[in-house]
Enzyme design. Structure first.
Site, PDB file in Angstrom:
ATOM      1  N   MET A  30       0.819  -1.255  -0.104  1.00  0.00           N
ATOM      2  CA  MET A  30       0.069  -0.002   0.209  1.00  0.00           C
ATOM      3  C   MET A  30       0.768   1.368  -0.027  1.00  0.00           C
ATOM      4  O   MET A  30       0.509   2.304   0.397  1.00  0.00           O
ATOM      5  CB  MET A  30      -1.127  -0.033   1.169  1.00  0.00           C
ATOM      6  CG  MET A  30      -2.030  -1.105   1.108  1.00  0.00           C
ATOM      7  SD  MET A  30      -3.594  -0.713   1.865  1.00  0.00           S
ATOM      8  CE  MET A  30      -2.851  -0.371   3.595  1.00  0.00           C
ATOM      9  N   HIS A  34       9.155   1.050   3.080  1.00  0.00           N
ATOM     10  CA  HIS A  34      10.457   1.005   3.959  1.00  0.00           C
ATOM     11  C   HIS A  34      11.317  -0.195   3.747  1.00  0.00           C
ATOM     12  O   HIS A  34      10.935  -1.106   2.656  1.00  0.00           O
ATOM     13  CB  HIS A  34      10.174   0.997   5.409  1.00  0.00           C
ATOM     14  CG  HIS A  34       8.808   0.104   5.702  1.00  0.00           C
ATOM     15  ND1 HIS A  34       9.257  -1.410   5.623  1.00  0.00           N
ATOM     16  CD2 HIS A  34       7.756   0.153   5.925  1.00  0.00           C
ATOM     17  CE1 HIS A  34       8.005  -2.017   6.075  1.00  0.00           C
ATOM     18  NE2 HIS A  34       7.021  -1.156   6.133  1.00  0.00           N
ATOM     19  N   HIS A  37       9.704  -3.512   2.971  1.00  0.00           N
ATOM     20  CA  HIS A  37       9.227  -3.872   1.648  1.00  0.00           C
ATOM     21  C   HIS A  37      10.358  -4.104   0.807  1.00  0.00           C
ATOM     22  O   HIS A  37      10.196  -4.911   0.079  1.00  0.00           O
ATOM     23  CB  HIS A  37       8.470  -2.562   1.175  1.00  0.00           C
ATOM     24  CG  HIS A  37       7.491  -2.231   1.796  1.00  0.00           C
ATOM     25  ND1 HIS A  37       7.233  -1.152   2.703  1.00  0.00           N
ATOM     26  CD2 HIS A  37       5.956  -2.859   2.072  1.00  0.00           C
ATOM     27  CE1 HIS A  37       6.073  -1.052   3.261  1.00  0.00           C
ATOM     28  NE2 HIS A  37       5.281  -2.238   2.914  1.00  0.00           N
ATOM     29  N   LYS A 149       5.582  -9.655   9.698  1.00  0.00           N
ATOM     30  CA  LYS A 149       4.802  -8.635  10.432  1.00  0.00           C
ATOM     31  C   LYS A 149       3.338  -8.847  10.542  1.00  0.00           C
ATOM     32  O   LYS A 149       2.543  -8.691  11.640  1.00  0.00           O
ATOM     33  CB  LYS A 149       5.315  -7.269  10.282  1.00  0.00           C
ATOM     34  CG  LYS A 149       5.022  -6.419  11.444  1.00  0.00           C
ATOM     35  CD  LYS A 149       5.258  -5.019  11.016  1.00  0.00           C
ATOM     36  CE  LYS A 149       4.206  -4.486  10.033  1.00  0.00           C
ATOM     37  NZ  LYS A 149       2.814  -4.158  10.624  1.00  0.00           N
ATOM     38  N   GLN A 153      -2.475 -11.816   8.117  1.00  0.00           N
ATOM     39  CA  GLN A 153      -2.494 -11.386   6.666  1.00  0.00           C
ATOM     40  C   GLN A 153      -2.298 -12.710   6.008  1.00  0.00           C
ATOM     41  O   GLN A 153      -2.746 -13.068   5.202  1.00  0.00           O
ATOM     42  CB  GLN A 153      -1.994 -10.260   6.382  1.00  0.00           C
ATOM     43  CG  GLN A 153      -2.234  -9.776   4.768  1.00  0.00           C
ATOM     44  CD  GLN A 153      -1.782  -8.533   4.717  1.00  0.00           C
ATOM     45  OE1 GLN A 153      -2.527  -7.610   4.609  1.00  0.00           O
ATOM     46  NE2 GLN A 153      -0.576  -8.656   3.962  1.00  0.00           N
TER      47      GLN A 153
END
Length: 285
Positions: A30, A34, A37, A149, A153
């Site tokens: 999204m 950082h 990613h 993290k 999900q």
């Protein structure tokens, strides 16, 4: 690096890639990127021929309109970062491109969405399932990369892949942390300087619980209930935080456990509010 905004242009390019028998790695984000990613992109680059990174702030997974409005949008900066790690394609569609009609489909992930984030954010994982399904169909990757993290999900998407027979491999990558232990997150940039100095206490709390469960002189000396109680007591000493939940769960089912699981199958997960920012973290061992 190529940058596409429409599904048509993206798929035209990826059709040629597949005709050349190249593998596609996919990192959905999204934005507000950082190093966590970028670590996913680097992992994908090491395993696939072409890496696609999507940047799309998905409105259907926000049950708090203020949270959606506050979410950072930094496409220019994100693009520059992605280029430094050799990203091949950025896909940044508009809301109208992703949802030409209002979404009415509903997913039911069973017990996976009744605990932790699911209990605290009703409808969140329906929105996650919806957008990830769309992106998987659009990109048709060989491998898709997600960070640990967001452990819940990952579990939800693993079930999505399994139940809908998406022909891809889901890769869970370790959480990337700052030097002081704070899990890297796009939301961290919303913390005030004072809150940023306090935020690593969440990882300290997780480490406390993990050590209690692992270092007892007897296997049953510290139970998950006792570890949770220790975290609550620790967080209570830091009134800037409001603890949402602390759970000791099985990594795959995310259901609470009463004893340690097999190696790599126990997770301690927590969420807390710090100022206006909701932070989540976990450790797996």
């Amino acid at each position: 690096m190529l940058h596409f905004h429409t599904v048509y242009d993206l798929q035209q390019y990826l059709t040629i890639v597949r005709q050349q028998e190249k593998t596609i790695g996919f990192v959905p984000t999204m934005g507000a990127l950082h190093n966590g990613h970028l670590n996913l992109v680097e992992r994908a680059k090491s395993e696939c021929d072409i890496v696609v990174c999507s940047i799309f702030v998905n409105p259907t997974q926000f049950n708090n309109p203020a949270d959606l409005a506050r979410y950072p949008r930094t496409l220019t900066e994100d693009s520059a970062l992605l280029e430094t790690v050799g990203t091949d394609v950025i896909f940044s569609p508009s809301i109208a491109e992703m949802y030409p009609e209002p979404a009415t489909l509903r997913f039911d992930f069973g017990d996976l969405e009744t605990v932790m984030e699911g209990a605290s954010r009703p409808g969140h994982f329906n929105g996650v399932g919806l957008v990830v399904s769309k992106l998987f169909h659009m990109v048709q990757p060989n491998k898709a990369y997600f960070g640990q993290k967001d452990l819940q999900q990952v579990a939800v998407i693993r079930r999505l892949v399994r139940d809908l027979n998406f022909p891809l491999e889901l890769v869970r990558c370790d959480t990337v942390r700052e030097a002081d232990g704070l899990a890297m997150s796009s939301r961290n940039r919303l913390l005030s300087p004072e809150e940023r100095t306090q935020a690593p206490m969440l990882f300290d709390a997780l480490t406390l619980a993990k050590n209690l469960l692992l270092t007892g002189s007897r296997p049953d000396e510290y139970t998950p209930d006792q570890a949770r109680a220790a975290v609550r007591d620790y967080i209570a000493q830091h009134p800037a935080f409001t603890l949402d939940y602390i759970d000791v769960v099985n990594v795959d089912s995310l259901q609470p456990v009463t004893e340690l699981q097999a190696p790599g199958q126990t997770a301690i997960c927590l969420a807390a509010q710090l100022g206006t920012v909701r932070l989540i973290d976990n450790v797996v061992f």
